[in-house]
Write a protein that holds these residues in place. Structure first.
Motif, PDB file in Angstrom:
ATOM      1  N   ASN A 138      84.585  24.975   6.390  1.00  0.00           N
ATOM      2  CA  ASN A 138      84.837  24.748   4.739  1.00  0.00           C
ATOM      3  C   ASN A 138      84.309  24.921   4.234  1.00  0.00           C
ATOM      4  O   ASN A 138      84.675  25.272   3.162  1.00  0.00           O
ATOM      5  CB  ASN A 138      86.212  23.811   4.547  1.00  0.00           C
ATOM      6  N   LYS A 139      83.214  25.199   4.319  1.00  0.00           N
ATOM      7  CA  LYS A 139      82.068  26.393   3.763  1.00  0.00           C
ATOM      8  C   LYS A 139      82.145  27.809   3.972  1.00  0.00           C
ATOM      9  O   LYS A 139      81.660  27.984   5.183  1.00  0.00           O
ATOM     10  CB  LYS A 139      80.911  25.958   3.490  1.00  0.00           C
ATOM     11  N   PHE A 140      82.072  28.888   3.132  1.00  0.00           N
ATOM     12  CA  PHE A 140      81.522  30.107   3.587  1.00  0.00           C
ATOM     13  C   PHE A 140      80.043  30.770   3.045  1.00  0.00           C
ATOM     14  O   PHE A 140      79.904  29.999   2.711  1.00  0.00           O
ATOM     15  CB  PHE A 140      83.212  31.014   2.550  1.00  0.00           C
ATOM     16  N   SER A 141      80.751  31.437   4.011  1.00  0.00           N
ATOM     17  CA  SER A 141      79.015  32.274   4.151  1.00  0.00           C
ATOM     18  C   SER A 141      79.450  33.986   4.461  1.00  0.00           C
ATOM     19  O   SER A 141      80.440  34.434   5.509  1.00  0.00           O
ATOM     20  CB  SER A 141      78.525  32.012   5.270  1.00  0.00           C
ATOM     21  N   ILE A 142      78.500  34.677   4.080  1.00  0.00           N
ATOM     22  CA  ILE A 142      79.293  36.497   4.099  1.00  0.00           C
ATOM     23  C   ILE A 142      77.081  36.767   4.258  1.00  0.00           C
ATOM     24  O   ILE A 142      76.139  36.922   2.962  1.00  0.00           O
ATOM     25  CB  ILE A 142      78.985  36.711   2.629  1.00  0.00           C
ATOM     26  N   ALA A 143      77.138  37.593   4.661  1.00  0.00           N
ATOM     27  CA  ALA A 143      75.341  38.114   4.778  1.00  0.00           C
ATOM     28  C   ALA A 143      76.322  39.575   5.158  1.00  0.00           C
ATOM     29  O   ALA A 143      77.075  40.492   5.862  1.00  0.00           O
ATOM     30  CB  ALA A 143      75.064  37.737   6.109  1.00  0.00           C
ATOM     31  N   ALA A 151      78.496  34.952  -4.211  1.00  0.00           N
ATOM     32  CA  ALA A 151      79.033  35.189  -3.761  1.00  0.00           C
ATOM     33  C   ALA A 151      80.204  34.424  -3.201  1.00  0.00           C
ATOM     34  O   ALA A 151      81.066  34.076  -2.786  1.00  0.00           O
ATOM     35  CB  ALA A 151      79.781  36.628  -3.082  1.00  0.00           C
ATOM     36  N   MET A 152      79.000  33.579  -2.443  1.00  0.00           N
ATOM     37  CA  MET A 152      79.597  32.046  -1.687  1.00  0.00           C
ATOM     38  C   MET A 152      79.680  30.794  -2.372  1.00  0.00           C
ATOM     39  O   MET A 152      80.216  30.049  -1.779  1.00  0.00           O
ATOM     40  CB  MET A 152      78.582  32.334  -0.453  1.00  0.00           C
ATOM     41  N   ASP A 153      78.856  30.629  -3.611  1.00  0.00           N
ATOM     42  CA  ASP A 153      78.753  30.143  -3.681  1.00  0.00           C
ATOM     43  C   ASP A 153      80.243  30.356  -5.271  1.00  0.00           C
ATOM     44  O   ASP A 153      81.164  28.783  -5.334  1.00  0.00           O
ATOM     45  CB  ASP A 153      78.182  29.836  -5.378  1.00  0.00           C
ATOM     46  N   LEU A 154      81.026  30.949  -5.545  1.00  0.00           N
ATOM     47  CA  LEU A 154      81.725  31.539  -5.950  1.00  0.00           C
ATOM     48  C   LEU A 154      83.126  30.942  -5.279  1.00  0.00           C
ATOM     49  O   LEU A 154      83.846  30.025  -5.720  1.00  0.00           O
ATOM     50  CB  LEU A 154      82.420  32.705  -6.393  1.00  0.00           C
ATOM     51  N   LEU A 155      82.910  30.678  -3.959  1.00  0.00           N
ATOM     52  CA  LEU A 155      84.349  30.610  -3.273  1.00  0.00           C
ATOM     53  C   LEU A 155      83.947  28.870  -2.857  1.00  0.00           C
ATOM     54  O   LEU A 155      85.267  28.278  -2.609  1.00  0.00           O
ATOM     55  CB  LEU A 155      84.109  31.324  -1.793  1.00  0.00           C
ATOM     56  N   ASN A 156      82.701  28.747  -2.306  1.00  0.00           N
ATOM     57  CA  ASN A 156      82.619  27.589  -1.827  1.00  0.00           C
ATOM     58  C   ASN A 156      83.031  26.099  -3.334  1.00  0.00           C
ATOM     59  O   ASN A 156      83.009  25.449  -3.114  1.00  0.00           O
ATOM     60  CB  ASN A 156      81.289  27.810  -1.110  1.00  0.00           C
ATOM     61  N   ASN A 157      83.310  26.437  -4.275  1.00  0.00           N
ATOM     62  CA  ASN A 157      82.838  25.462  -5.294  1.00  0.00           C
ATOM     63  C   ASN A 157      84.245  25.748  -5.736  1.00  0.00           C
ATOM     64  O   ASN A 157      84.800  24.799  -6.613  1.00  0.00           O
ATOM     65  CB  ASN A 157      82.484  26.353  -6.698  1.00  0.00           C
ATOM     66  N   LYS A 158      85.361  26.583  -4.719  1.00  0.00           N
ATOM     67  CA  LYS A 158      87.047  26.081  -5.351  1.00  0.00           C
ATOM     68  C   LYS A 158      87.413  25.651  -4.068  1.00  0.00           C
ATOM     69  O   LYS A 158      87.042  25.589  -2.765  1.00  0.00           O
ATOM     70  CB  LYS A 158      87.752  27.703  -5.562  1.00  0.00           C
ATOM     71  N   LYS A 159      88.765  24.565  -4.399  1.00  0.00           N
ATOM     72  CA  LYS A 159      89.082  23.862  -3.124  1.00  0.00           C
ATOM     73  C   LYS A 159      90.363  24.806  -2.493  1.00  0.00           C
ATOM     74  O   LYS A 159      90.420  24.253  -1.733  1.00  0.00           O
ATOM     75  CB  LYS A 159      90.358  22.909  -4.063  1.00  0.00           C
ATOM     76  N   VAL A 160      90.493  25.893  -3.507  1.00  0.00           N
ATOM     77  CA  VAL A 160      92.165  26.600  -2.521  1.00  0.00           C
ATOM     78  C   VAL A 160      91.828  27.894  -2.909  1.00  0.00           C
ATOM     79  O   VAL A 160      91.207  28.742  -4.102  1.00  0.00           O
ATOM     80  CB  VAL A 160      93.538  26.214  -3.521  1.00  0.00           C
ATOM     81  N   SER A 207      92.127  31.815  -3.651  1.00  0.00           N
ATOM     82  CA  SER A 207      93.179  33.307  -3.412  1.00  0.00           C
ATOM     83  C   SER A 207      93.193  34.356  -3.241  1.00  0.00           C
ATOM     84  O   SER A 207      91.214  34.283  -3.141  1.00  0.00           O
ATOM     85  CB  SER A 207      93.641  32.832  -4.805  1.00  0.00           C
ATOM     86  N   ASP A 208      93.914  35.188  -3.141  1.00  0.00           N
ATOM     87  CA  ASP A 208      93.386  36.476  -2.935  1.00  0.00           C
ATOM     88  C   ASP A 208      93.412  37.084  -4.041  1.00  0.00           C
ATOM     89  O   ASP A 208      92.159  37.561  -3.931  1.00  0.00           O
ATOM     90  CB  ASP A 208      95.316  37.432  -2.830  1.00  0.00           C
ATOM     91  N   LYS A 209      92.778  36.784  -5.695  1.00  0.00           N
ATOM     92  CA  LYS A 209      92.186  36.744  -6.696  1.00  0.00           C
ATOM     93  C   LYS A 209      89.642  36.662  -6.315  1.00  0.00           C
ATOM     94  O   LYS A 209      89.747  37.533  -6.771  1.00  0.00           O
ATOM     95  CB  LYS A 209      92.466  36.919  -7.930  1.00  0.00           C
ATOM     96  N   ASP A 210      90.279  35.353  -5.650  1.00  0.00           N
ATOM     97  CA  ASP A 210      88.965  34.962  -5.710  1.00  0.00           C
ATOM     98  C   ASP A 210      88.234  35.312  -4.814  1.00  0.00           C
ATOM     99  O   ASP A 210      86.991  36.174  -4.439  1.00  0.00           O
ATOM    100  CB  ASP A 210      89.216  32.919  -5.182  1.00  0.00           C
ATOM    101  N   ILE A 211      89.177  35.978  -3.509  1.00  0.00           N
ATOM    102  CA  ILE A 211      88.504  36.982  -2.392  1.00  0.00           C
ATOM    103  C   ILE A 211      88.422  37.915  -2.673  1.00  0.00           C
ATOM    104  O   ILE A 211      87.028  39.180  -2.772  1.00  0.00           O
ATOM    105  CB  ILE A 211      89.456  36.492  -1.350  1.00  0.00           C
TER     106      ILE A 211
END
Length: 264
Positions: free
Chosen positions: A189-194, A208-217, A219-223
């Motif tokens: 359940n943790k995103f990584s981007i290289a 960018a990874m921290d932005l996503l991994n600090n959210k419970k859900v 959204s398309d906006k988050d992506i």
């Protein structure tokens, strides 16, 4: 390129001792880039008889010898079982089969090549490098290490976890170096981007990874926000293959696609 001596080591201790004798001594892995770099060496040290060409599966990890060829790596059922086959797919994108039959995992990593699909393909996962004399560091730590590492890479350890990966290599033709390469994963359940070939060596987009991994859900906006953040926090440059602007546009599109794919 000029070489005075070709030396086949019978042990890691022997190889390491020979390596210390002269700063111009070098290890030979697959040997594909030795000539291209065009440096003179007093001694080339061959590790081919030291059993570093095996892949083994442990309960919590896959251990890959530094001299495993890219072809053996991509063809391994063990490697293909990791993260939906995303790591194996990244290697399969490298030039032709003849090339991959010679190039090695260890040589590809130690060279820290800007265009490396191996490095970018492995970065989003928990990967540890083991060296002789006994030491270890993560792949990211090695990429950030300044200067020449005075050690011999013996093993690449890929942790086995539940997750899914995505890999995209943008190239002009099948045998070209990448204009850009992108690897995205969602592991535990943790995103990584290289992103690599910017045209610099692959790097993780931590903001960018921290932005996503600090959210419970997510959204398309988050992506969308994360893909924009990647283009801002990592450096992109021009070269003869592509412009900075083109690489930025590619990164935004494929990071977004990758995040959506691993989120399914």
């Amino acid at each position: 390129m000029k070489i005075k001596e070709y030396y086949r080591a019978s042990s890691l201790e022997e190889a390491y001792s020979k390596l210390q004798e002269d700063p111009s001594n070098a290890l030979v892995a697959g040997g594909l880039w030795i000539k291209k770099v065009n440096q003179n060496h007093n001694t080339l040290i061959d590790l081919s008889t030291l059993g570093l060409n095996k892949i083994s599966e442990k309960s919590d990890a896959v251990e890959v010898g530094a001299l495993v060829t890219l072809r053996d790596f991509e063809s391994s059922p063990i490697v293909n079982s990791l993260y939906g086959g995303a790591i194996a797919f990244a290697i399969r994108e490298i030039m032709g089969v003849n090339f991959r039959n010679l190039a090695t995992i260890g040589g590809s990593i130690m060279g820290r090549y800007p265009f490396s699909d191996v490095i970018t393909g492995l970065l989003p996962y928990d990967v540890t490098l083991e060296f002789y004399p006994k030491s270890s560091m993560t792949l990211e730590e090695y990429l950030n290490y300044k200067g020449k590492l005075n050690a011999i890479l013996t093993k690449v350890i890929i942790k086995k976890e539940e997750g899914k990966g995505f890999y995209k290599k943008v190239k002009t033709t099948a045998l070209d170096f990448p204009i850009l390469n992108i690897a995205v994963s969602k592991v535990s359940n943790k995103f990584s981007i290289a992103v690599g070939a910017r045209p610099m060596t692959g790097a993780l987009a931590h903001k960018a990874m921290d932005l996503l991994n600090n959210k419970k859900v997510i959204s398309d906006k988050d992506i969308e926000e994360a893909s924009e953040l990647v283009s801002k926090e990592l450096m992109f440059l021009d070269n003869k293959d592509a412009s900075k602007e083109y690489r930025l546009d590619l990164a935004k599109v494929y990071v977004k696609r990758g995040l959506k794919e691993v989120s399914k």
